[in-house]
Design a protein around this motif. Structure first.
Motif, short mmCIF file in Angstrom:
data_model
loop_
_atom_site.label_atom_id
_atom_site.label_comp_id
_atom_site.label_asym_id
_atom_site.label_seq_id
_atom_site.Cartn_x
_atom_site.Cartn_y
_atom_site.Cartn_z
N VAL A 109 -74.61 -64.29 -4.55
CA VAL A 109 -75.00 -64.64 -3.20
C VAL A 109 -75.69 -65.81 -3.11
O VAL A 109 -76.89 -65.71 -3.32
N LYS A 114 -71.50 -60.99 7.63
CA LYS A 114 -71.74 -61.99 6.57
C LYS A 114 -73.34 -62.20 6.67
O LYS A 114 -74.13 -61.34 7.23
N LYS A 164 -73.90 -67.66 6.71
CA LYS A 164 -73.01 -67.79 5.92
C LYS A 164 -72.25 -66.62 5.38
O LYS A 164 -72.81 -65.55 5.63
N PHE A 165 -70.98 -66.77 4.99
CA PHE A 165 -70.33 -65.88 4.52
C PHE A 165 -70.79 -65.48 2.93
O PHE A 165 -71.42 -66.04 2.43
N TRP A 166 -70.98 -63.89 2.68
CA TRP A 166 -71.16 -63.67 1.48
C TRP A 166 -70.29 -64.38 0.40
O TRP A 166 -69.27 -64.37 0.50
N THR A 167 -71.06 -64.86 -0.53
CA THR A 167 -70.39 -65.56 -1.60
C THR A 167 -70.70 -64.94 -3.01
O THR A 167 -72.05 -64.83 -3.34
N HIS A 183 -65.34 -66.42 -1.09
CA HIS A 183 -65.95 -65.98 -0.02
C HIS A 183 -65.60 -64.27 0.17
O HIS A 183 -64.34 -64.12 -0.04
N GLU A 232 -65.54 -61.07 2.64
CA GLU A 232 -65.68 -60.67 4.02
C GLU A 232 -64.62 -59.73 4.46
O GLU A 232 -63.54 -59.48 4.53
N VAL A 249 -59.58 -67.14 -0.15
CA VAL A 249 -60.91 -67.07 -0.22
C VAL A 249 -61.77 -67.87 -1.37
O VAL A 249 -62.81 -67.80 -1.49
N ILE A 304 -63.49 -70.80 -3.16
CA ILE A 304 -64.32 -72.00 -2.73
C ILE A 304 -63.76 -73.23 -3.56
O ILE A 304 -64.15 -73.07 -4.54
#
Length: 337
Positions: free
Chosen positions: A11, A203, A209-212, A231, A233, A334, A336
């Protein structure tokens, strides 16, 4: 059917100190060990919350019901031949989901393969010296169709030597139960990670921010490196692979990977390096990720392309031995870049 950890909960910025602004929420984090691995649960709430007791309770009831590593758990007692056990709602739910996925994967997901997992030296049972005759003999005890649940919630086995092992779905199910506990408390933003499997909701409102999360590179033996970032979500994620979990026979030096094919009885040798599955719940993602490692690539592609509820990322070797990647359309959205 046991699995290795393939996902790192990366994250972004999550483990750095951050300003806790009550307008966007307070960050709570619970970490520890459970189910033979580590866990990290991050939740964002209007005010600080102490969730440790509830978290410990979820793990405790999961262990009591489904852990083959606890001698007095329900599943351990059933495996030893105790037919008086009345299974709880969690056991029943895992059993019925296992039946469904067993059917949908044409038998490649099979919790009764535990007899073979133990014999190959990958489970809590005693390892034995394997040959074709012993494998044929043990296959008589493999097949989820040989077990049923009666109206009084007793497990009925066609042979008392059938051994059940839900380790390929129980960890994902435990994550789902943790998520249900947080949902019951009206927590709208959280990330749950247990042994590299995850469920994300909402998030990180503190950082907006979105959870990464990062997915490991399966070709980095002896070290860890991130292959891709995604990402996550309102989805669950589970991965499986053979590259870190194997056994070397002391006499022959031969390498045995940990995924056992329930149809042949042998440890699976395949071109599939790693599988990551996105699904609505982690138990489902967990089971499919494992079953895809036990089948040929073409079979895995056919199943995932025919199931709109699954998204997949599969890393494999082609006929030339070169690394290739397969991503469903939904998984691509999703990633990145």
């Amino acid at each position: 059917m046991k699995k290795c950890i393939l996902v790192t909960a990366l994250v972004i910025g999550l483990f750095q100190s951050c300003k806790q602004n009550n307008e966007v929420g307070v960050r709570n984090q619970n970490t520890g060990g459970a189910l033979g691995t580590s866990y990290s649960i991050i939740s964002i709430t209007p005010e600080e919350m102490d969730l440790q007791q509830e978290i410990d309770s979820v793990f405790a009831v999961i262990n009591q019901s489904l852990s083959t590593y606890i001698p007095e758990s329900d599943i351990s007692r059933i495996n030893k031949g105790d037919s008086s056990i009345v299974v709880d709602a969690m056991f029943k739910e895992v059993f019925e989901l296992s039946k469904t996925i067993h059917h949908e994967t044409d038998g490649f997901f099979d919790p009764t393969v535990g007899t073979l997992v133990n014999a190959w030296g990958f489970g809590p049972g005693q390892k034995i010296s394997m040959d074709s005759l012993k494998i044929d003999s043990l296959l008589n005890y493999v097949g989820l169709d040989k077990i049923k649940l009666d109206e009084e919630n007793h497990i009925i086995k066609t042979n008392p030597n059938i051994y059940m092992d839900f380790n390929a779905i129980a960890k994902g199910y435990a994550i789902d139960r943790l998520a249900a506990m947080l949902d019951a408390k009206d927590i709208e933003n959280y990330l749950i990670e247990v042994g590299g499997e995850l469920v994300a909701k909402g998030k990180n409102t503190i950082k907006d921010k979105f959870w990464t999360v990062g997915i490991d590179d399966p070709e980095m033996e002896g070290s860890r490196a991130t292959k891709i970032l995604i990402h996550l979500e309102d989805r669950a994620l589970a991965s499986s692979g053979n590259y870190r979990k194997f056994r070397i026979d002391e006499e022959t030096g031969k390498k045995y990977v940990h995924t056992v094919n329930p149809k042949t009885g042998y440890t699976q040798q395949s071109h599939t390096l790693a599988v990551t599955i996105l699904a609505a719940n982690c138990a489902t993602a967990d089971a499919y990720a494992t079953s895809f490692m036990a089948m040929d690539l073409d079979e895995a592609f056919k199943i995932v392309n025919g199931n709109d509820s699954l998204e997949a990322y599969i890393i494999y070797l082609d006929e030339k031995g070169e690394t290739q990647e397969f991503l469903t359309k939904g998984f691509k959205t999703v990633v990145i870049e």
